[in-house]
Design an enzyme around this catalytic site. Structure first.
Site, PDB file in Angstrom:
ATOM      1  N   LYS A 123       0.934  -1.125   0.035  1.00  0.00           N
ATOM      2  CA  LYS A 123       0.093  -0.071   0.145  1.00  0.00           C
ATOM      3  C   LYS A 123       0.901   1.156   0.006  1.00  0.00           C
ATOM      4  CE  LYS A 123      -0.375  -0.266   5.126  1.00  0.00           C
ATOM      5  NZ  LYS A 123      -1.168  -0.831   6.365  1.00  0.00           N
ATOM      6  N   TYR A 155      16.432  30.060   8.493  1.00  0.00           N
ATOM      7  CA  TYR A 155      15.268  30.881   8.841  1.00  0.00           C
ATOM      8  C   TYR A 155      15.143  31.255  10.410  1.00  0.00           C
ATOM      9  CZ  TYR A 155      12.971  30.630   4.208  1.00  0.00           C
ATOM     10  OH  TYR A 155      12.795  30.610   2.938  1.00  0.00           O
TER      11      TYR A 155
HETATM   12  C1  LIG Z   1      -0.500  -1.899   6.695  1.00  0.00           C
HETATM   13  C2  LIG Z   1      -1.111  -3.021   7.188  1.00  0.00           C
HETATM   14  C3  LIG Z   1      -0.491  -4.185   7.208  1.00  0.00           C
HETATM   15  C4  LIG Z   1       1.023  -4.252   7.024  1.00  0.00           C
HETATM   16  O1  LIG Z   1       1.654  -3.626   8.590  1.00  0.00           O
HETATM   17  P1  LIG Z   1       3.061  -3.682   8.819  1.00  0.00           P
HETATM   18  O2  LIG Z   1       3.176  -3.355  10.002  1.00  0.00           O
HETATM   19  O3  LIG Z   1       3.807  -2.591   7.779  1.00  0.00           O
HETATM   20  O4  LIG Z   1       3.708  -4.925   8.320  1.00  0.00           O
HETATM   21  C5  LIG Z   1      -1.034  -5.265   7.397  1.00  0.00           C
HETATM   22  N1  LIG Z   1      -2.357  -5.493   7.738  1.00  0.00           N
HETATM   23  C6  LIG Z   1      -2.973  -4.240   7.499  1.00  0.00           C
HETATM   24  C7  LIG Z   1      -4.586  -4.494   7.882  1.00  0.00           C
HETATM   25  C8  LIG Z   1      -2.588  -3.050   7.421  1.00  0.00           C
HETATM   26  O5  LIG Z   1      -3.421  -2.040   7.547  1.00  0.00           O
END
Ligand SMILES: *Cc1c(COP(=O)(O)O)cnc(C)c1O
Length: 381
Positions: A42, A262
């Site tokens: 994702k 800054y």
């Molecule tokens: C993002 C996510 C994962 C992966 O999580 P990690 O901690 O990056 O391994 C797995 N299951 C769900 C439902 C997620 O939202």
């Protein structure tokens, strides 16, 4: 496809080691076997580029992918084989059910509303449609409450409407092995899973894969561990994946009493040599690293002096001999001298956030099997 010439037009370089991603996938696959090992890609594979990372994982044998949104599934599918399942973790936005079904993506149904919309579409098709079902075992984020899940299990029409490919839940504290919530969630999930005989179960994110065999279920869903981040104190055997370097734009020497950047927030207390480097918060180098973070060169830590700007950061290079760093040279921001986790700690956040914010201006260099492929945005130079 861009040529290597373009790389000189970029002031920062993001190295992504696809061999390391593949090795991390192998490590976790072996850990969770005989459970199947999926991959969570994702948010553009945690910022590293799903269209490069996805195919590398596919070449390593991964056939189960997870994205968060429907818009992420199409671009991924186009670059990997057709013999995969792509699950959409957030489920379906209202009105996109038909598109999702048409494309063959598998939504994770998280709420009663998502379930109802999917069943309505299935009935209009006159056949069952594939989906996963998420149950809430204690995190209170996404997923059906226990009673609603059991009601579906006992509804014979549900099995006619939905071809249930996966029953899943998500752990709230997988990165903290000692928390009782882990075993409590596991117990609740097992109770619910018993109502869905024959449906594969999925519990573990990266952290969960290191908690112990009972958390592996039938399908594991690691994300961040594939990208070289230790998902908790029990993690072992993961290889770092990311390297970030930025170019020195200008070097100067300032006298005691001179302000920098800054707000002139940093004021030299002695004569100081400074390098202004080509990375800023627009590149995902957090502004809160002002006065806290560092760059590295040849084993020397170069502390950030003053505030981080949008496109540049000034670092104190007084520790380096003059000839050790010239304008146009690169300094390390993430790599062997400074881990992603160290940057995250300095910024008061987690490695996930640093990874996913890495900006679009870096030349991305993907390493695999001794070859390097450069990807740059737009058409440079
Ligand atoms: C993002 C996510 C994962 C992966 O999580 P990690 O901690 O990056 O391994 C797995 N299951 C769900 C439902 C997620 O939202």
């Amino acid at each position: 496809m861009q040529s290597h010439i373009a790389i000189d037009a970029f002031s920062s370089r993001l190295g992504i080691d696809l061999d390391a991603i593949r090795a991390n996938y192998r490590t976790i696959s072996r850990r969770v076997a005989p459970a199947r090992c999926g991959a969570v890609v994702k948010a553009n594979a945690y910022g590293l580029g799903a269209t490069m990372v996805g195919p590398a994982l596919y070449r390593e044998g991964c056939r189960t992918f997870f994205v968060a949104q429907l818009c992420e599934a199409g671009p991924l599918e186009q670059v990997i084989g057709g013999d995969v399942e792509i699950f959409i973790l957030n489920g379906i936005d209202p009105g996109t059910e038909a598109l999702c079904a048409e494309r063959g993506f598998v939504p994770v149904l998280n709420s009663a509303t998502q379930v109802e919309h999917w069943r309505t579409l299935a009935r209009s098709h006159g056949r069952s449609l594939p989906a996963a079902l998420q149950v809430d075992s204690g995190m209170s984020r996404l997923g059906l409450p226990s009673a609603a899940a059991i009601a579906l299990a006992n509804d014979p029409a549900f099995a006619r409407d939905v071809d249930l490919r996966l029953l899943m839940t998500h752990l709230a504290c997988a990165d903290e092995p000692a928390r009782p919530a882990n075993v409590e969630q596991l117990a609740r999930f097992r109770m619910l899973h018993a109502h869905f005989p024959g449906v594969p179960g999925s519990i573990a994110n990266s952290g969960g894969t290191f908690l112990g065999g009972e958390f592996h279920g039938d399908v594991a869903r690691p994300g961040v561990a594939l990208f070289g981040v230790d998902p908790g104190p029990l993690a072992e055997g993961l290889r770092p994946v990311v390297r970030l370097d930025a170019r020195v734009l200008q070097i100067r020497t300032i006298e005691a009493g001179t302000g920098v950047g800054y707000g002139l927030e940093h004021v030299a207390t002695t004569r100081q040599r400074l390098a202004t480097i080509a990375i800023g918060y627009a590149d995902g180098w957090p502004r809160c690293l002002g006065g806290v973070g560092a760059a590295w060169r040849g084993g020397a830590r170069l502390p950030v002096a003053g505030r981080v700007s949008m496109d540049s950061t000034t670092v104190d290079i007084s520790a380096l001999p003059e000839e050790a760093l010239r304008e146009g040279d690169f300094v390390e921001l993430i790599g062997p001298s400074q881990s992603l986790d160290q940057v995250a700690r300095d910024a008061g956040t987690i490695a996930y956030e640093i990874l996913t914010q890495l900006g679009a201006r870096h030349a991305r260099i993907y390493h695999e099997s001794g070859a390097a492929q450069v990807r740059v945005p737009g058409s440079y130079p």
